[in-house]
Write an enzyme that holds these catalytic residues in place. Structure first.
Site, PDB file in Angstrom:
ATOM      1  CG  ASP A  87      -1.831   1.100   1.346  1.00 50.86           C
ATOM      2  OD1 ASP A  87      -2.324   1.599   0.374  1.00 50.86           O
ATOM      3  OD2 ASP A  87      -2.004   1.629   2.400  1.00 50.86           O
ATOM      4  CG  ASP A 121      -1.602   7.813   0.950  1.00 49.98           C
ATOM      5  OD1 ASP A 121      -0.501   8.391   0.958  1.00 49.98           O
ATOM      6  OD2 ASP A 121      -2.312   7.803   0.116  1.00 49.98           O
ATOM      7  CB  SER A 135      -4.041   7.543  -4.227  1.00 50.92           C
ATOM      8  OG  SER A 135      -3.822   8.857  -4.725  1.00 50.92           O
ATOM      9  CB  THR A 163      -2.045   3.460  -3.804  1.00 54.99           C
ATOM     10  OG1 THR A 163      -2.833   4.537  -3.285  1.00 54.99           O
ATOM     11  CG2 THR A 163      -2.077   4.019  -5.433  1.00 54.99           C
ATOM     12  CE  LYS A 193      -5.831  -1.068  -1.432  1.00 56.49           C
ATOM     13  NZ  LYS A 193      -4.607  -0.471  -0.721  1.00 56.49           N
TER      14      LYS A 193
END
Length: 239
Positions: free
Chosen positions: A26, A28, A130, A128, A162
């Site tokens: 991952d 962040d 993002s 991610t 997710k």
């Protein structure tokens, strides 16, 4: 301890020798100490649209696609099903606020972990929630020795983010069409842990946030560490 947990994982899935070819990180809260900034950006941006979001909410929903998080809170608090376009508009405000803040540092131990994995011919991959272009560009800038663009999964690579398994299943595909037991996941958030575990991948939690370790175990983590430096030691012992 790590080897014992891996053996339990192998027994559960009826597998033999564990020889991972890839690690799926991952971003962040795992590679970057960025979650405090994200929590502030979430609170400030959502307040502009009349949505209450706490720092705890930001950590609890971390890892999900931003547009999914926004649609969830709008539905919860206003009873409205907003469009993806409207959610994207709200997410753009959050993104703008985040990028006015100082750049988040790389966690201690991250580069050491990547060096170790590369030494053992294990590929580095990022999965991610993002989709922010500047963050993806930074990944390549900071970790270009180990990471290529083709090995990054973003929010826009999947229809379901997710905690669904889709992001990590896509990560396996981008890592070389690997089987679940040919990879490991490193996550810090419950939704991300759930995503990795539901894809049947051995999932390591690194609890860099305020949530109790048990939250990550309950989400499906096979083992939990507090820092990336601890993971570096464990992987060195394993290899």
């Amino acid at each position: 301890m790590l080897k014992e947990k891996i053996n339990l994982y192998l027994e559960k899935h009826g597998l033999g020798h564990f020889c991972p070819k890839a690690v799926l990180f991952d971003m962040d809260g795992v590679l970057y100490d960025s979650m405090p900034h994200h929590a502030i950006a979430w609170q400030e941006s959502m307040a502009r649209f009349g949505i209450t979001m706490t720092a705890q909410d930001a950590y609890a929903t971390e890892g999900a696609r931003g547009i999914d998080t926004i649609r969830h809170f709008v539905k919860l608090q206003k009873g409205e099903d907003i469009s993806l376009a409207d959610a994207q508009t709200m997410y753009d405000v959050k993104t703008h606020i985040f990028h006015t803040m100082p750049e988040a540092p790389i966690f201690d131990g991250v580069l050491d972990v990547m060096e170790l994995l590369a030494h053992h011919d294990i590929t580095i991959n990022v999965v991610t929630g993002s989709g922010q272009r500047p963050l993806i560009d930074r990944l390549l800038r900071d970790f270009g020795r180990f990471l290529s663009k083709e090995h990054i999964v973003t929010a826009y690579d999947v229809d379901r983010g997710k905690p669904y398994p889709d992001p990590y299943l896509m990560g396996l595909r981008k890592a070389g069409d690997l089987l679940p037991w040919e990879a490991m996941v490193v996550e810090n958030a419950p939704l991300g842990v759930q995503s990795g575990a539901s894809a049947d991948i051995f999932t390591i939690g690194v609890n860099s946030g305020p949530l109790p370790d048990q939250v990550l175990y309950d989400a499906g983590a096979h083992i939990v560490y507090q820092k990336m430096t601890e993971l570096r030691v464990a992987l060195n012992d394993l290899f």
